[in-house]
Design a protein around this motif. Sequence first.
Motif, PDB file in Angstrom:
ATOM      1  N   PHE A 245       0.692  -1.314  -0.080  1.00  0.00           N
ATOM      2  CA  PHE A 245       0.075  -0.104   0.042  1.00  0.00           C
ATOM      3  C   PHE A 245       0.885   1.035   0.085  1.00  0.00           C
ATOM      4  O   PHE A 245       2.115   1.158   0.237  1.00  0.00           O
ATOM      5  CB  PHE A 245      -1.011  -0.204   1.294  1.00  0.00           C
ATOM      6  CG  PHE A 245      -0.338  -0.279   2.483  1.00  0.00           C
ATOM      7  CD1 PHE A 245       0.227  -1.458   3.028  1.00  0.00           C
ATOM      8  CD2 PHE A 245      -0.209   0.922   3.492  1.00  0.00           C
ATOM      9  CE1 PHE A 245       0.734  -1.666   4.391  1.00  0.00           C
ATOM     10  CE2 PHE A 245       0.287   0.606   4.704  1.00  0.00           C
ATOM     11  CZ  PHE A 245       0.856  -0.671   5.055  1.00  0.00           C
ATOM     12  N   ARG A 326      -2.509  -8.817   7.736  1.00  0.00           N
ATOM     13  CA  ARG A 326      -3.594  -7.729   7.362  1.00  0.00           C
ATOM     14  C   ARG A 326      -3.437  -6.920   8.466  1.00  0.00           C
ATOM     15  O   ARG A 326      -3.595  -5.962   8.633  1.00  0.00           O
ATOM     16  CB  ARG A 326      -4.842  -8.283   6.713  1.00  0.00           C
ATOM     17  CG  ARG A 326      -5.074  -8.619   5.473  1.00  0.00           C
ATOM     18  CD  ARG A 326      -4.098  -9.954   4.758  1.00  0.00           C
ATOM     19  NE  ARG A 326      -4.455 -10.294   3.688  1.00  0.00           N
ATOM     20  CZ  ARG A 326      -4.567 -11.590   3.292  1.00  0.00           C
ATOM     21  NH1 ARG A 326      -4.827 -12.581   4.128  1.00  0.00           N
ATOM     22  NH2 ARG A 326      -4.775 -11.495   1.916  1.00  0.00           N
ATOM     23  N   GLN A 327      -3.397  -7.604   9.773  1.00  0.00           N
ATOM     24  CA  GLN A 327      -3.248  -6.931  11.210  1.00  0.00           C
ATOM     25  C   GLN A 327      -2.230  -6.015  11.100  1.00  0.00           C
ATOM     26  O   GLN A 327      -2.456  -4.850  11.656  1.00  0.00           O
ATOM     27  CB  GLN A 327      -3.311  -7.996  12.329  1.00  0.00           C
ATOM     28  CG  GLN A 327      -4.719  -8.971  12.412  1.00  0.00           C
ATOM     29  CD  GLN A 327      -4.534  -9.933  13.220  1.00  0.00           C
ATOM     30  OE1 GLN A 327      -3.595 -10.216  14.022  1.00  0.00           O
ATOM     31  NE2 GLN A 327      -5.639 -10.799  13.500  1.00  0.00           N
ATOM     32  N   ALA A 329      -0.523  -4.533   8.437  1.00  0.00           N
ATOM     33  CA  ALA A 329      -0.899  -3.725   7.860  1.00  0.00           C
ATOM     34  C   ALA A 329      -1.921  -2.392   8.417  1.00  0.00           C
ATOM     35  O   ALA A 329      -1.396  -1.326   8.547  1.00  0.00           O
ATOM     36  CB  ALA A 329      -1.495  -4.040   6.428  1.00  0.00           C
ATOM     37  N   ASN A 330      -2.688  -3.044   8.827  1.00  0.00           N
ATOM     38  CA  ASN A 330      -3.740  -2.232   9.640  1.00  0.00           C
ATOM     39  C   ASN A 330      -3.140  -1.448  10.778  1.00  0.00           C
ATOM     40  O   ASN A 330      -3.282  -0.241  11.101  1.00  0.00           O
ATOM     41  CB  ASN A 330      -4.837  -2.860  10.136  1.00  0.00           C
ATOM     42  CG  ASN A 330      -6.242  -2.774   9.319  1.00  0.00           C
ATOM     43  OD1 ASN A 330      -6.397  -1.957   8.488  1.00  0.00           O
ATOM     44  ND2 ASN A 330      -7.095  -3.809   9.387  1.00  0.00           N
ATOM     45  N   VAL A 333      -0.939   1.516   9.573  1.00  0.00           N
ATOM     46  CA  VAL A 333      -2.081   2.725   9.149  1.00  0.00           C
ATOM     47  C   VAL A 333      -2.558   3.296  10.561  1.00  0.00           C
ATOM     48  O   VAL A 333      -2.511   4.376  10.470  1.00  0.00           O
ATOM     49  CB  VAL A 333      -2.959   2.079   8.286  1.00  0.00           C
ATOM     50  CG1 VAL A 333      -4.114   3.304   8.036  1.00  0.00           C
ATOM     51  CG2 VAL A 333      -2.526   1.597   7.040  1.00  0.00           C
ATOM     52  N   ARG A 334      -2.790   2.571  11.484  1.00  0.00           N
ATOM     53  CA  ARG A 334      -3.301   3.116  12.566  1.00  0.00           C
ATOM     54  C   ARG A 334      -2.361   4.018  13.257  1.00  0.00           C
ATOM     55  O   ARG A 334      -2.609   5.197  13.735  1.00  0.00           O
ATOM     56  CB  ARG A 334      -3.875   2.032  13.551  1.00  0.00           C
ATOM     57  CG  ARG A 334      -5.352   1.951  13.369  1.00  0.00           C
ATOM     58  CD  ARG A 334      -6.013   1.182  14.698  1.00  0.00           C
ATOM     59  NE  ARG A 334      -5.369  -0.156  14.961  1.00  0.00           N
ATOM     60  CZ  ARG A 334      -5.506  -1.595  14.178  1.00  0.00           C
ATOM     61  NH1 ARG A 334      -6.570  -1.385  13.439  1.00  0.00           N
ATOM     62  NH2 ARG A 334      -5.026  -2.344  14.506  1.00  0.00           N
ATOM     63  N   GLU A 337      -1.857   7.144  11.613  1.00  0.00           N
ATOM     64  CA  GLU A 337      -2.928   8.251  11.647  1.00  0.00           C
ATOM     65  C   GLU A 337      -2.686   9.048  13.022  1.00  0.00           C
ATOM     66  O   GLU A 337      -2.848  10.199  13.109  1.00  0.00           O
ATOM     67  CB  GLU A 337      -4.224   7.611  11.934  1.00  0.00           C
ATOM     68  CG  GLU A 337      -4.974   6.792  10.740  1.00  0.00           C
ATOM     69  CD  GLU A 337      -6.206   6.020  11.081  1.00  0.00           C
ATOM     70  OE1 GLU A 337      -6.671   5.995  12.101  1.00  0.00           O
ATOM     71  OE2 GLU A 337      -6.577   5.311  10.068  1.00  0.00           O
ATOM     72  N   GLU A 341      -1.879  12.886  13.066  1.00  0.00           N
ATOM     73  CA  GLU A 341      -2.446  13.834  13.939  1.00  0.00           C
ATOM     74  C   GLU A 341      -1.791  14.666  14.609  1.00  0.00           C
ATOM     75  O   GLU A 341      -1.854  16.064  15.000  1.00  0.00           O
ATOM     76  CB  GLU A 341      -3.418  12.976  14.893  1.00  0.00           C
ATOM     77  CG  GLU A 341      -4.375  14.177  15.560  1.00  0.00           C
ATOM     78  CD  GLU A 341      -5.363  13.426  16.535  1.00  0.00           C
ATOM     79  OE1 GLU A 341      -5.518  12.237  16.378  1.00  0.00           O
ATOM     80  OE2 GLU A 341      -6.235  13.954  17.047  1.00  0.00           O
ATOM     81  N   THR A 346      -2.183  15.180   6.618  1.00  0.00           N
ATOM     82  CA  THR A 346      -3.013  14.408   6.631  1.00  0.00           C
ATOM     83  C   THR A 346      -2.636  13.173   5.615  1.00  0.00           C
ATOM     84  O   THR A 346      -1.699  13.220   4.957  1.00  0.00           O
ATOM     85  CB  THR A 346      -4.355  15.021   5.873  1.00  0.00           C
ATOM     86  OG1 THR A 346      -4.013  15.504   4.733  1.00  0.00           O
ATOM     87  CG2 THR A 346      -4.870  16.106   6.855  1.00  0.00           C
ATOM     88  N   LEU A 347      -3.389  12.173   5.871  1.00  0.00           N
ATOM     89  CA  LEU A 347      -3.049  11.069   5.002  1.00  0.00           C
ATOM     90  C   LEU A 347      -4.176  10.537   4.079  1.00  0.00           C
ATOM     91  O   LEU A 347      -5.280  10.269   4.270  1.00  0.00           O
ATOM     92  CB  LEU A 347      -2.829   9.770   5.778  1.00  0.00           C
ATOM     93  CG  LEU A 347      -1.924   9.918   7.189  1.00  0.00           C
ATOM     94  CD1 LEU A 347      -1.988   8.458   7.826  1.00  0.00           C
ATOM     95  CD2 LEU A 347      -0.454   9.957   6.620  1.00  0.00           C
ATOM     96  N   GLU A 348      -3.535   9.893   2.960  1.00  0.00           N
ATOM     97  CA  GLU A 348      -4.599   9.015   2.163  1.00  0.00           C
ATOM     98  C   GLU A 348      -3.987   7.558   1.939  1.00  0.00           C
ATOM     99  O   GLU A 348      -2.850   7.517   1.562  1.00  0.00           O
ATOM    100  CB  GLU A 348      -4.771   9.744   0.658  1.00  0.00           C
ATOM    101  CG  GLU A 348      -5.832   9.179  -0.215  1.00  0.00           C
ATOM    102  CD  GLU A 348      -5.825   9.622  -1.545  1.00  0.00           C
ATOM    103  OE1 GLU A 348      -6.041  10.655  -1.613  1.00  0.00           O
ATOM    104  OE2 GLU A 348      -5.676   8.948  -2.771  1.00  0.00           O
ATOM    105  N   VAL A 349      -4.642   6.544   2.174  1.00  0.00           N
ATOM    106  CA  VAL A 349      -3.896   5.457   2.030  1.00  0.00           C
ATOM    107  C   VAL A 349      -4.580   4.496   0.821  1.00  0.00           C
ATOM    108  O   VAL A 349      -5.830   4.444   0.650  1.00  0.00           O
ATOM    109  CB  VAL A 349      -4.112   4.508   3.180  1.00  0.00           C
ATOM    110  CG1 VAL A 349      -3.709   3.062   3.146  1.00  0.00           C
ATOM    111  CG2 VAL A 349      -3.509   5.260   4.443  1.00  0.00           C
ATOM    112  N   ARG A 350      -3.723   3.910  -0.072  1.00  0.00           N
ATOM    113  CA  ARG A 350      -4.033   3.179  -1.134  1.00  0.00           C
ATOM    114  C   ARG A 350      -3.501   1.995  -1.025  1.00  0.00           C
ATOM    115  O   ARG A 350      -2.294   1.702  -1.213  1.00  0.00           O
ATOM    116  CB  ARG A 350      -3.487   3.976  -2.343  1.00  0.00           C
ATOM    117  CG  ARG A 350      -4.540   5.326  -2.473  1.00  0.00           C
ATOM    118  CD  ARG A 350      -4.017   6.098  -4.018  1.00  0.00           C
ATOM    119  NE  ARG A 350      -2.654   6.242  -3.945  1.00  0.00           N
ATOM    120  CZ  ARG A 350      -2.164   7.691  -3.614  1.00  0.00           C
ATOM    121  NH1 ARG A 350      -2.781   8.527  -3.351  1.00  0.00           N
ATOM    122  NH2 ARG A 350      -0.833   8.014  -3.633  1.00  0.00           N
ATOM    123  N   LEU A 351      -4.469   0.767  -1.332  1.00  0.00           N
ATOM    124  CA  LEU A 351      -4.000  -0.328  -1.385  1.00  0.00           C
ATOM    125  C   LEU A 351      -3.795  -0.735  -2.914  1.00  0.00           C
ATOM    126  O   LEU A 351      -4.459  -0.539  -3.785  1.00  0.00           O
ATOM    127  CB  LEU A 351      -5.226  -1.496  -0.905  1.00  0.00           C
ATOM    128  CG  LEU A 351      -4.825  -2.896  -1.017  1.00  0.00           C
ATOM    129  CD1 LEU A 351      -3.835  -3.323   0.262  1.00  0.00           C
ATOM    130  CD2 LEU A 351      -6.290  -3.583  -0.610  1.00  0.00           C
TER     131      LEU A 351
END
Lengths: 444, 190
Positions: A245, A326-327, A329-330, A333-334, A337, A341, A346-351
């Motif tokens: 991603f 997958r956990q 990767a999440n 991303v968390r 974020e 903050e 700001t973020l945009e995440v693209r798989l």
Amino acid sequence: MSDFPFEASGEEPETPTVDERSGTGLPSSSDLAARIDAMLRILASISDTAPEEGVTRLAFTPTERAAHGVVAGWFEEIGLTVREDAAGNTIAEDPGTGGHQAIGTGSHLDSVPRGGRFDGIAGVVASVAVAQTLKEHDISHTHPFRFVVFAGEEGARFGQPCIGSKAAAGLWQPEHLDEVTDAEGVSLAEAMRSVGLEPGRIGEASWRDKDWGAFVELHVEQGAVLETQGLLLGVVDLISGSTRFEIDIAGRASHSGSTPMSLRADALSAAAEIALVAEEVANDSHHRGTRCTAGKLTVFPGSITTIPGRAVLHLDVRDVDSARQRQTANQIVRRAELIAERRGVTLEVRLRSDTSPVVLPTWIRQVITEACQEHTDRWRVMSSGASHDTQLVNTVIPSGLLFVPSRGGLSHVPEEWSSAADIARGSEVLLNTLLKLDAHPHFT
Amino acid sequence: MNTPLEFPWRDIARTQDLTERARRELAKDIVSAAALRGEFTLASGATSDHFFEKYLFQTRPTILRRLATALAERIPASTDRLAGAALGAVAITAAASLETGLPFVIVRNPKSRDGQDTRFAGEIHRNERVLVIEDVISSGTSAVATAHAVKRAGAEVAGVLAVIDRDEGGADRLGEAGFHYEFLFGVDDL
């Protein structure tokens, strides 16, 4: 033949003889390692870049086809029937005495830009050596043996790995071939047509399980586990999956001198922190078998006197554990974020892609380990961090993967190296494996 | 926070949802790990060209983790404790325990005559609601014996939950014994 910068490893293999009519004839020699070395040299010279820059033989280019042509010629010299399927895979067949389901082996010939001489090639050359040995010693087998050279395994050109083996797995929709493009905007379909293939017919390349019984690939490890442990062979039980991603970070570009540190929203600093988090996560105790890599970072505007207003970070999360991949990767991303903050960006995440890891069938692996043990104690079972054609083939046919050591664990670079002796040993184990599969109770 | 986030992947990444693809992949990995091919002599003396070696799927975290999640979804919120018979159900029960936060007990030798030699490793208390976890159910005699052992300890059997049912009479036997029974994968799934 080009002068090749092989590093001496001590004993020089005896000079192989090659067919006088063409420099790319099938090498003959009583020494298997010498034959393998000669085949490797011939294939390494088929490249769009000079030897010292590494091998460049991209998917569906005339150069890749030329390499396929040389190998096809070798199989023909051995006496096998050779064909090219609708996906550009080269398949040579040694008929058996009566079985229906073929037992296969093979790998790929394409490379990454400026890559090594062994990634994929070792498995192809090993399969040629197996075919030669079968013929020279008139070894009988019930099932047909098929030797496959898959097209387009490397994702380097089109961003899609395992193009040929994906066709064997029956997973291509012809329309997608128009949608997949390279950096120059050439679609996979156009590239296929340019080398004489008809993309609309790719469905014809699917393997049916009544025609095939099992498939085993030999490949260089591309890592340093075997070398570090002083082992000669690796038998793969798990192939990693990957979740890839991009995190596109929007900050605020401004003057690097006049903007106080406390008033910044620096996109590159945020990206750097996120990249380090990804590394930290992969290194922790919950993540044995997880690998996270930030492989690419694009910074805008890219000026030494401007605070970066935008940064795009490309991440590759690999794992042998499907849910954890997958956990992870999440999780990254968390944390990204939270970083965003805190930093006021700001973020945009693209798989970009998401493929699951695979457990390879134990029973095939047991045949391979049995074959290894008959040659040496110096083998182990291990996982593969890289994806391989085997992964795709395994979706339709029970498959296995055998590794030989990589010096320094290097791959995808000109310094990639495996010894001809190790590959020769691997090809002997591969032959033994195919013969055991030929006699296996599952097929009788 | 004003972050415009796009997470199309969240559906793929949510391991709580056993979507069709995830279920198929898990089933395929279980079979790849445990379904052996060769020449096997079964306990009955008969020979077979295949054998399901269950410990081969239970000892891989990539499979165990997903199974624990799938089992956890089926464990009623009112459950107090999990119970798993040694040796086969221990790993999967421990995994489900970690996943749910519920304590567990290992039931040793559940099929001993009149339960004389049945032992509990860990604790079990009267009036607890205990869910029996099983790895593979064939005839169901082992699962029934484990559930009875739980009952003899004064606890209530909340049900029996298995990873795999081989359709060899287990469902009937458990039903006749009065225990609620569910499983994740049947013969058609694997």
